[in-house]
Design an enzyme around this catalytic site. Structure first.
Site, PDB file in Angstrom:
ATOM      1  N   TYR A 169     -16.458 -32.915  -9.148  1.00 31.79           N
ATOM      2  CA  TYR A 169     -15.011 -33.384  -9.256  1.00 31.79           C
ATOM      3  C   TYR A 169     -14.168 -32.137  -9.201  1.00 31.79           C
ATOM      4  CZ  TYR A 169     -10.418 -34.917 -10.978  1.00 31.79           C
ATOM      5  OH  TYR A 169      -8.949 -35.402 -10.968  1.00 31.79           O
ATOM      6  N   ASP A 264     -15.936 -23.691  -8.738  1.00 33.11           N
ATOM      7  CA  ASP A 264     -14.743 -24.480  -9.633  1.00 33.11           C
ATOM      8  C   ASP A 264     -15.348 -24.445 -11.006  1.00 33.11           C
ATOM      9  OD1 ASP A 264     -12.848 -25.909 -10.536  1.00 33.11           O
ATOM     10  OD2 ASP A 264     -13.446 -27.729  -9.381  1.00 33.11           O
ATOM     11  N   LYS A 292      -8.120 -25.516 -17.799  1.00 32.43           N
ATOM     12  CA  LYS A 292      -8.478 -25.997 -18.913  1.00 32.43           C
ATOM     13  C   LYS A 292      -8.368 -24.819 -19.933  1.00 32.43           C
ATOM     14  CE  LYS A 292     -10.252 -30.352 -17.306  1.00 32.43           C
ATOM     15  NZ  LYS A 292     -11.087 -30.452 -15.925  1.00 32.43           N
TER      16      LYS A 292
HETATM   17  C1  LIG Z   1     -10.449 -30.880 -14.501  1.00 32.85           C
HETATM   18  C2  LIG Z   1     -11.037 -30.108 -13.588  1.00 32.85           C
HETATM   19  C3  LIG Z   1     -10.281 -30.000 -12.271  1.00 32.85           C
HETATM   20  C4  LIG Z   1      -8.959 -30.467 -12.343  1.00 32.85           C
HETATM   21  O1  LIG Z   1      -8.007 -29.937 -13.314  1.00 32.85           O
HETATM   22  P1  LIG Z   1      -6.624 -30.338 -13.623  1.00 32.85           P
HETATM   23  O2  LIG Z   1      -6.051 -29.405 -14.544  1.00 32.85           O
HETATM   24  O3  LIG Z   1      -6.941 -31.865 -14.258  1.00 32.85           O
HETATM   25  O4  LIG Z   1      -5.834 -30.469 -12.463  1.00 32.85           O
HETATM   26  C5  LIG Z   1     -10.886 -29.374 -11.229  1.00 32.85           C
HETATM   27  N1  LIG Z   1     -12.111 -29.132 -11.503  1.00 32.85           N
HETATM   28  C6  LIG Z   1     -12.897 -29.290 -12.402  1.00 32.85           C
HETATM   29  C7  LIG Z   1     -14.455 -28.745 -12.406  1.00 32.85           C
HETATM   30  C8  LIG Z   1     -12.416 -29.855 -13.450  1.00 32.85           C
HETATM   31  O5  LIG Z   1     -13.340 -30.352 -14.339  1.00 32.85           O
END
Ligand SMILES: *Cc1c(COP(=O)(O)O)cnc(C)c1O
Length: 457
Positions: A169, A264, A292
């Site tokens: 994701y 990511d 995060k």
């Molecule tokens: C949470 C998350 C996102 C999205 O971040 P948001 O702050 O919710 O937009 C993207 N990539 C990964 C791996 C994530 O865990």
């Protein structure tokens, strides 16, 4: 492992007391009332879908406050929290250092749309202690960071196609809301209404942990691939641990094909260690995204790369990317305070030891009782999987019917004062604020709940 910690968790888990069965439901009246109201205002009553409790019993708990490793809901129930706002709260809720810094900075106003020294301060903390980024850009969410990283990769390479993995994701940007079609290597199919088919055509979706698939993708789309994007350690669809050797293979095949490797690290950045999954594997991604934890609970994302690659971002280069509230002082303050704590010597060692002993003690119990449960864990991330497989490395390895067991587990845990994300595909997080005493309490609640889950099978 600290000796005292070992003692705390030792003992023969097979002899743990068997619970007397399902616990009566806690009072959730106020939350239910608030949820009824919220449904008038928001689709599904929420501002982000997973919060809606669609795959577990009951309706969402409305949280009133958090402190340390605890949260309290609107009905006054107290929980030991393993959701941690989905990962940002590595120091626990309402950490005094973060709160104090934020309140101090807020006294001077909350946004200027002009540079402040606080942006430099947070950037310096990151760049000085992270060998994977030379220049960075702050955004206001992880989604934005990823979206911008993709644009940068395309702008830098002059190519359009992106390879992503099923089970990863990356936020809700159009080009990544794409799932695998049929066949080993195909264009993706959109996984959300509203994403144009033509966008999905630029994204190739392949399974994780499969060298042949990535090889075939690069052969089929020779010279067209701008980037491969992967979660540092995929942790949004279970915890899909990848072999180091496979990640190194990705690094090499990207190089051979002049495609960029994007890590990511929105979950894994500052979580596995200060330098995230890249350091954990010992690979060097071309672009890294964070989110995060970097914002200490406030909205911050970031992407970074070598100075040369970042030179393509406007105003230096031709890749446009902007943000009215990007780098805003209050969010920067929270990030500075949180990351400063993470840099204390021994921080990760202590946290990761505590978390792994917690996970392993649950595993010992489940094994002793022959329960079909695996506690996968890395750093302070854990995932309770109802499976007897020793490894789960791709989305296909997860049995969807196992989620019925998670549903029961989730209800039993709430009724025993344990809050975890309301989906069996979500991982849990141990924070620095979880003391041994609370982890021991949580462990007992989890073991009792597992007894209920497996006796009701
Ligand atoms: C949470 C998350 C996102 C999205 O971040 P948001 O702050 O919710 O937009 C993207 N990539 C990964 C791996 C994530 O865990």
């Amino acid at each position: 492992m600290l000796e005292s910690l070992k003692k705390m968790f030792s003992g023969n888990e097979g002899d743990m007391p068997v619970s007397t069965g399902s616990k009566p439901d806690i009072s959730r009246e106020k939350s239910a009332e608030l949820y009824e109201k919220a449904k008038n205002y928001f689709p599904g009553g929420v501002n982000s879908p997973v919060r809606a409790f669609k795959s577990v019993y009951g309706t969402p708990l409305f949280i009133q406050k958090g402190d340390g490793c605890f949260v309290w809901d609107a009905d006054g129930n107290q929980f030991i929290d393993f959701c941690g706002s989905w990962g940002p709260l590595i120091l626990g809720h309402n950490h005094p250092k973060v709160r104090d810094k934020v309140t101090e900075v807020m006294q001077n106003g909350m946004s200027f749309g002009a540079p402040t020294a606080l942006e430099n301060e947070l950037a310096e903390l990151i760049i000085k202690n992270n060998k994977f980024v030379e220049k960075i850009r702050f955004t206001s969410s992880g989604t934005e960071a990823v979206m911008s990283a993709i644009r940068l990769a395309r702008g830098y390479t002059g190519k359009d196609k992106i390879i992503k993995f099923e089970g990863c994701y990356h936020g809700h940007t159009d080009s990544l809301l794409v799932k695998a079609g049929s066949g080993l290597v195909t264009f993706g199919e959109t996984s959300s209404a509203g994403v144009p088919k033509s966008f999905a055509q630029e994204t190739i979706v392949i399974p994780l942990n499969d060298k042949d698939a990535i090889k075939a993708a690069f052969e089929q789309f020779k010279g067209e691939v701008a980037a491969v994007i992967i979660e540092g350690i995929p942790a949004n669809n279970g915890l899909l641990m990848q072999d180091v050797e496979y990640i190194k293979y990705l690094e090499n095949i990207c190089k051979e094909n002049k495609a960029l490797l994007i890590f990511d690290e929105v979950i894994t950045g500052f979580r596995l260690g200060f330098e995230g999954a890249a350091a954990h594997y010992g690979v060097k991604p071309d672009i890294v995204t964070y989110g995060k934890i970097i914002g200490g609970g406030l909205p911050v994302g970031m992407y970074g790369a070598s100075a040369e690659i970042m030179g393509h971002i406007s105003p230096d280069g031709g890749v446009y990317q902007a943000g009215t509230l990007s780098g805003n002082p209050v969010a920067m303050a929270a990030g500075i305070a949180q990351l400063t704590e993470l840099l204390r010597s021994g921080f990760y060692k202590e946290l990761n030891n505590k978390a792994s002993e917690f996970a392993e003690s649950i595993q010992r119990f489940a094994t002793a009782r022959n329960y079909k449960l695996k506690v996968f864990h890395v750093g302070s991330i854990f995932w309770l999987a109802f499976t007897d497989k020793d490894k789960i490395q791709s989305a296909d390895d997860i049995d969807p019917t196992s989620m019925e067991k998670f549903k029961v587990l989730h209800r039993e845990l709430l009724n025993r004062g344990i809050y975890i994300g309301p989906s069996g595909y979500e991982v849990g997080f141990v924070s620095a604020a979880h003391t041994k005493i609370e982890l021991e309490k949580a462990k007992r609640a989890i073991l009792e709940s597992l007894d209920v889950v497996f006796r009701n099978k």
